[in-house]
Scaffold this motif. Structure first.
Motif, PDB file in Angstrom:
ATOM      1  N   ILE A   1      21.954  65.676  84.053  1.00 46.09           N
ATOM      2  CA  ILE A   1      22.519  65.361  85.363  1.00 46.09           C
ATOM      3  C   ILE A   1      21.397  65.168  86.384  1.00 46.09           C
ATOM      4  CG2 ILE A   1      23.820  66.326  87.317  1.00 46.09           C
ATOM      5  CD1 ILE A   1      25.588  67.760  85.298  1.00 46.09           C
ATOM      6  N   PHE A   2      20.346  65.968  86.288  1.00 47.82           N
ATOM      7  CA  PHE A   2      19.286  65.958  87.273  1.00 47.82           C
ATOM      8  C   PHE A   2      18.135  65.026  86.901  1.00 47.82           C
ATOM      9  CE2 PHE A   2      21.307  70.142  87.296  1.00 47.82           C
ATOM     10  CZ  PHE A   2      21.845  70.101  88.577  1.00 47.82           C
ATOM     11  N   GLY A   3      18.168  64.446  85.731  1.00 46.06           N
ATOM     12  CA  GLY A   3      17.092  63.576  85.291  1.00 46.06           C
ATOM     13  C   GLY A   3      15.887  64.380  84.823  1.00 46.06           C
ATOM     14  N   LYS A   4      14.915  63.686  84.296  1.00 48.58           N
ATOM     15  CA  LYS A   4      13.719  64.346  83.791  1.00 48.58           C
ATOM     16  C   LYS A   4      12.801  64.692  84.956  1.00 48.58           C
ATOM     17  CE  LYS A   4      10.264  64.064  80.265  1.00 48.58           C
ATOM     18  NZ  LYS A   4      10.481  64.409  78.911  1.00 48.58           N
ATOM     19  N   SER A   5      12.242  65.870  84.907  1.00 50.33           N
ATOM     20  CA  SER A   5      11.344  66.325  85.960  1.00 50.33           C
ATOM     21  C   SER A   5      10.064  65.496  85.947  1.00 50.33           C
ATOM     22  CB  SER A   5      10.992  67.796  85.744  1.00 50.33           C
ATOM     23  OG  SER A   5       9.993  68.180  86.654  1.00 50.33           O
ATOM     24  N   PRO A   6       9.606  65.078  87.127  1.00 55.88           N
ATOM     25  CA  PRO A   6       8.360  64.297  87.167  1.00 55.88           C
ATOM     26  C   PRO A   6       7.117  65.165  86.967  1.00 55.88           C
ATOM     27  CG  PRO A   6       9.198  64.639  89.382  1.00 55.88           C
ATOM     28  CD  PRO A   6      10.225  65.197  88.428  1.00 55.88           C
ATOM     29  N   HIS A   7       7.274  66.483  87.049  1.00 56.29           N
ATOM     30  CA  HIS A   7       6.140  67.398  86.902  1.00 56.29           C
ATOM     31  C   HIS A   7       6.365  68.319  85.704  1.00 56.29           C
ATOM     32  CE1 HIS A   7       6.406  66.402  91.218  1.00 56.29           C
ATOM     33  NE2 HIS A   7       5.105  66.290  91.109  1.00 56.29           N
TER      34      HIS A   7
END
Length: 80
Positions: free
Chosen positions: A55-61
């Motif tokens: 739901i939140f997408g992949k974390s960029p970090h």
């Protein structure tokens, strides 16, 4: 737009179209997630948490456990 009416007891009948889209039936749980002040999103709680992580997408970090622990210790040391 689909609407529902709130009863005097605070109950809402979720319209059939919405229940179908959420893939929920009698007895299933629905989560109400605040997405902004005064705005909520209804999410079927019938899936496991691992199924809903997208739901939140992949974390960029990417953060390591060591980095998390250092940040927690640093912020914990500066509490009010």
């Amino acid at each position: 737009m689909t609407t529902a009416t709130l009863t005097s007891k605070g109950r809402i009948t979720i319209p059939a179209e919405v229940r179908h889209d959420l893939k929920v039936d009698a007895g299933d749980r629905i989560e109400c997630i605040q997405i902004a002040p005064g705005r909520y999103e209804l999410v079927a709680a019938t899936q496991s948490i691992t199924d809903r992580k997208s739901i939140f997408g992949k974390s960029p970090h990417q953060v390591s456990i060591d980095d998390m622990n250092k940040t927690i210790a640093k912020r914990g040391a500066t509490t009010r």
